[in-house]
Write an enzyme that holds these catalytic residues in place. Structure first.
Site, PDB file in Angstrom:
ATOM      1  N   SER A 123       0.652  -1.043   0.052  1.00  0.00           N
ATOM      2  CA  SER A 123       0.244  -0.146  -0.037  1.00  0.00           C
ATOM      3  C   SER A 123       1.102   1.171  -0.018  1.00  0.00           C
ATOM      4  CB  SER A 123      -0.761  -0.088   1.285  1.00  0.00           C
ATOM      5  OG  SER A 123      -1.327   1.539   1.663  1.00  0.00           O
ATOM      6  N   TYR A 146      -2.733   5.538  -4.524  1.00  0.00           N
ATOM      7  CA  TYR A 146      -3.908   6.474  -4.093  1.00  0.00           C
ATOM      8  C   TYR A 146      -3.647   7.851  -4.987  1.00  0.00           C
ATOM      9  CZ  TYR A 146      -5.927   4.015  -0.124  1.00  0.00           C
ATOM     10  OH  TYR A 146      -6.344   3.285   0.702  1.00  0.00           O
ATOM     11  N   THR A 172      -6.242   2.970  -6.645  1.00  0.00           N
ATOM     12  CA  THR A 172      -7.408   2.639  -5.881  1.00  0.00           C
ATOM     13  C   THR A 172      -8.223   3.963  -6.005  1.00  0.00           C
ATOM     14  OG1 THR A 172      -6.252   1.348  -4.265  1.00  0.00           O
ATOM     15  CG2 THR A 172      -8.321   2.325  -3.592  1.00  0.00           C
ATOM     16  N   LYS A 268      -8.489  -0.478  -8.873  1.00  0.00           N
ATOM     17  CA  LYS A 268      -9.043  -1.270  -7.568  1.00  0.00           C
ATOM     18  C   LYS A 268     -10.289  -0.343  -7.168  1.00  0.00           C
ATOM     19  CE  LYS A 268      -7.762  -2.930  -2.834  1.00  0.00           C
ATOM     20  NZ  LYS A 268      -8.235  -2.025  -2.143  1.00  0.00           N
ATOM     21  N   HIS A 292     -13.578  -2.227  -0.818  1.00  0.00           N
ATOM     22  CA  HIS A 292     -12.409  -1.757   0.092  1.00  0.00           C
ATOM     23  C   HIS A 292     -12.533  -2.446   1.548  1.00  0.00           C
ATOM     24  CE1 HIS A 292      -9.357   1.700  -0.054  1.00  0.00           C
ATOM     25  NE2 HIS A 292      -9.031   1.303   1.290  1.00  0.00           N
TER      26      HIS A 292
HETATM   27  C1  FMN Z   1      -6.185  -2.336   7.945  1.00  0.00           C
HETATM   28  C2  FMN Z   1      -6.546  -2.212   6.439  1.00  0.00           C
HETATM   29  C3  FMN Z   1      -5.951  -1.428   5.703  1.00  0.00           C
HETATM   30  C4  FMN Z   1      -6.210  -1.201   4.456  1.00  0.00           C
HETATM   31  N1  FMN Z   1      -5.554  -0.022   3.621  1.00  0.00           N
HETATM   32  C5  FMN Z   1      -5.591  -0.203   2.349  1.00  0.00           C
HETATM   33  C6  FMN Z   1      -4.858   0.696   1.365  1.00  0.00           C
HETATM   34  O1  FMN Z   1      -3.888   1.453   2.007  1.00  0.00           O
HETATM   35  N2  FMN Z   1      -5.096   0.625   0.175  1.00  0.00           N
HETATM   36  C7  FMN Z   1      -6.174   0.207  -0.543  1.00  0.00           C
HETATM   37  O2  FMN Z   1      -6.342   0.353  -1.531  1.00  0.00           O
HETATM   38  N3  FMN Z   1      -7.060  -0.715   0.296  1.00  0.00           N
HETATM   39  C8  FMN Z   1      -6.618  -0.760   1.615  1.00  0.00           C
HETATM   40  N4  FMN Z   1      -7.430  -1.639   2.508  1.00  0.00           N
HETATM   41  C9  FMN Z   1      -8.500  -2.264   1.568  1.00  0.00           C
HETATM   42  C10 FMN Z   1      -7.760  -3.997   1.288  1.00  0.00           C
HETATM   43  O3  FMN Z   1      -6.935  -3.582   0.029  1.00  0.00           O
HETATM   44  C11 FMN Z   1      -8.923  -4.900   0.626  1.00  0.00           C
HETATM   45  O4  FMN Z   1      -9.792  -4.254  -0.245  1.00  0.00           O
HETATM   46  C12 FMN Z   1      -9.844  -5.274   1.885  1.00  0.00           C
HETATM   47  O5  FMN Z   1      -9.107  -5.708   2.840  1.00  0.00           O
HETATM   48  C13 FMN Z   1     -10.754  -6.562   1.334  1.00  0.00           C
HETATM   49  O6  FMN Z   1     -11.366  -7.147   2.255  1.00  0.00           O
HETATM   50  P1  FMN Z   1     -10.984  -8.307   3.226  1.00  0.00           P
HETATM   51  O7  FMN Z   1     -10.528  -7.618   4.172  1.00  0.00           O
HETATM   52  O8  FMN Z   1     -12.406  -8.603   3.591  1.00  0.00           O
HETATM   53  O9  FMN Z   1     -10.423  -9.169   2.574  1.00  0.00           O
HETATM   54  C14 FMN Z   1      -7.295  -1.914   3.732  1.00  0.00           C
HETATM   55  C15 FMN Z   1      -7.947  -2.949   4.571  1.00  0.00           C
HETATM   56  C16 FMN Z   1      -7.677  -3.089   5.729  1.00  0.00           C
HETATM   57  C17 FMN Z   1      -8.140  -4.109   6.571  1.00  0.00           C
END
Ligand code: FMN
Length: 395
Positions: A123, A146, A172, A268, A292
């Site tokens: 990320s 981002y 994203t 994304k 997300h």
């Molecule tokens: C703690 C955390 C931080 C996240 N940070 C980002 C991020 O920085 N960029 C992003 O595109 N998605 C981020 N996401 C979303 C994840 O990329 C992903 O879409 C999501 O975790 C999918 O769902 P799941 O946790 O049920 O597998 C984050 C998710 C979590 C749980």
């Protein structure tokens, strides 16, 4: 529970880590190891958190129609993504600030992914920087970007990812504003991490987490230390708040990024077939269907509900990824049955990391791989490539 925690604290008893058995088990172990505010940051979602539940419900509604007496003695969970072979069926979704869960942060995650043969997406908001992760692991890495206000910041991050050998770029697009994650607001979860008087116990009862944080550098956004006006967590936190969200961004910004990045480009956060078509017309190579992980807003459908509509909207040239609610090998096979190139998850690896560092992520990846193999055998398929709608029960 509280009495036991007090006893552990008094005796400084080393809590042995149970061997992780399932992703949900990793989640349960993680909950015991990290402070409540950190737990809520990982586990929580936006608003009423219905989207988190919808991701699970939509997957639960997908059921298999198994076939037997097929030779499934060597189930194969490998994939081909953008023309290259990948030996593990889960793509590790970009999820920021892994250093909050464990001091070894994204470096540990990248190493575990490398060991398993999985792709790890770093990320923009990672604790460890693009360069640190690139140097410390030899595995397959993608970088997530981002749409920052500043075009210069975008260009510089793209350049750094290119220089450090990241193979693919994910943009994203589902954060025109930051989702209202109410648990984080209640906990005062922000950078720098500040502890409110009422939360002392949450931290004192997790002495190993606290000692890990004390031994390691401050929790911060590793990619942004040179970009923000100061390199302390407070300046960087402020910088992110001001610069991350630019609600005026449009598809033209994605076009500009397409012209800057020669490798595979993924977008994304796509939830609408029209957006999928627009993304294809701009020349993206991959679409990640994602809400997300329910962290942006609550009233959106689960991914298994939306996925077939997105898959149908684009040509076979575009690889479409399933992201949200994956917790078991069965879910991975379901994603393929719905037409996914691969399944992705953020929380699965985050919980493994919080439960037991690099080993915890390794365990989670092994479990998911084995469960995927078992599901293939039970469904009557030898490999993920041949899985399709024909494996699903349609009432
Ligand atoms: C703690 C955390 C931080 C996240 N940070 C980002 C991020 O920085 N960029 C992003 O595109 N998605 C981020 N996401 C979303 C994840 O990329 C992903 O879409 C999501 O975790 C999918 O769902 P799941 O946790 O049920 O597998 C984050 C998710 C979590 C749980």
């Amino acid at each position: 529970m509280r009495v036991r925690e007090i006893w552990n604290l008094i005796t400084l008893r080393r809590r042995t880590t149970s061997v992780i058995q399932t992703v949900d088990h990793a989640r349960a172990i993680a909950k015991k190891k990290i402070p409540k505010a950190v737990w809520d940051f990982i586990d929580g979602g936006a608003g009423d958190e219905q989207a988190i539940a919808a991701n699970r419900h939509s997957l639960n509604d997908v059921v298999f129609q198994p076939k037997y007496l097929v030779d499934v003695s060597k189930p194969d969970t490998s994939l081909t993504i953008f023309g290259t072979p990948v030996s593990h069926p889960l793509v590790l979704s970009p999820s920021g600030l892994a250093t909050l869960a464990h001091p070894d942060g994204e470096i540990a995650v990248a190493r575990a992914a490398q060991g398993a043969g999985a792709i790890f997406c770093l990320s923009t908001g990672s604790g460890n920087s693009i360069e640190e992760v690139g140097e410390q692991s030899q595995g397959r890495l993608w970088f997530q970007l981002y749409l920052w206000k500043s075009q210069d910041v975008i260009s510089s991050l793209i350049q750094r990812a290119q220089t450090s050998g990241y193979e693919a770029l994910i943009v994203t697009v589902d954060v025109p504003v930051v989702g209202k994650r109410e648990r984080d607001l209640r906990n005062g979860m922000s950078l720098p991490v500040t502890i409110r008087p009422g939360q002392y116990w949450h931290y004192l009862s997790r002495p190993r987490w606290v000692s890990g944080i004390v031994k390691n550098p401050a929790i911060t956004f590793g990619n942004l230390t040179d970009i923000a006006s100061g390199d302390d967590a407070s300046s960087i936190g402020q910088y992110v708040n001001n610069e991350l969200n630019d609600p005026s961004k449009t598809w033209d910004d994605l076009k500009r990024i397409r012209s800057q990045w020669g490798g595979p480009l993924l977008v994304k956060g796509i939830m609408h077939p029209d957006d999928a078509k627009t993304a294809e017309s701009i020349g993206v190579d991959g679409i990640i269907v994602s809400n997300h992980g329910g962290r942006q807003f609550s009233s959106v459908p689960g991914i298994a509900t939306v996925f077939p509509h997105i898959r149908d909207a684009v040509s076979d040239k575009v690889e479409v990824f399933f992201d949200g609610g994956i917790r078991r090998g069965e879910d991975i096979v379901k994603a393929h049955a719905l037409g996914a190139t691969a399944a992705c998850s953020g929380r699965c690896w985050f919980w493994g990391l919080a439960a037991n560092g690099e080993q915890g992520v390794t365990d989670v990846l092994e479990i998911l791989n084995q469960e995927t193999k078992d599901t293939l055998s039970l469904v009557g398929q030898r490999n993920l490539r041949d899985v399709g709608a024909h494996n699903l029960y349609r009432s």
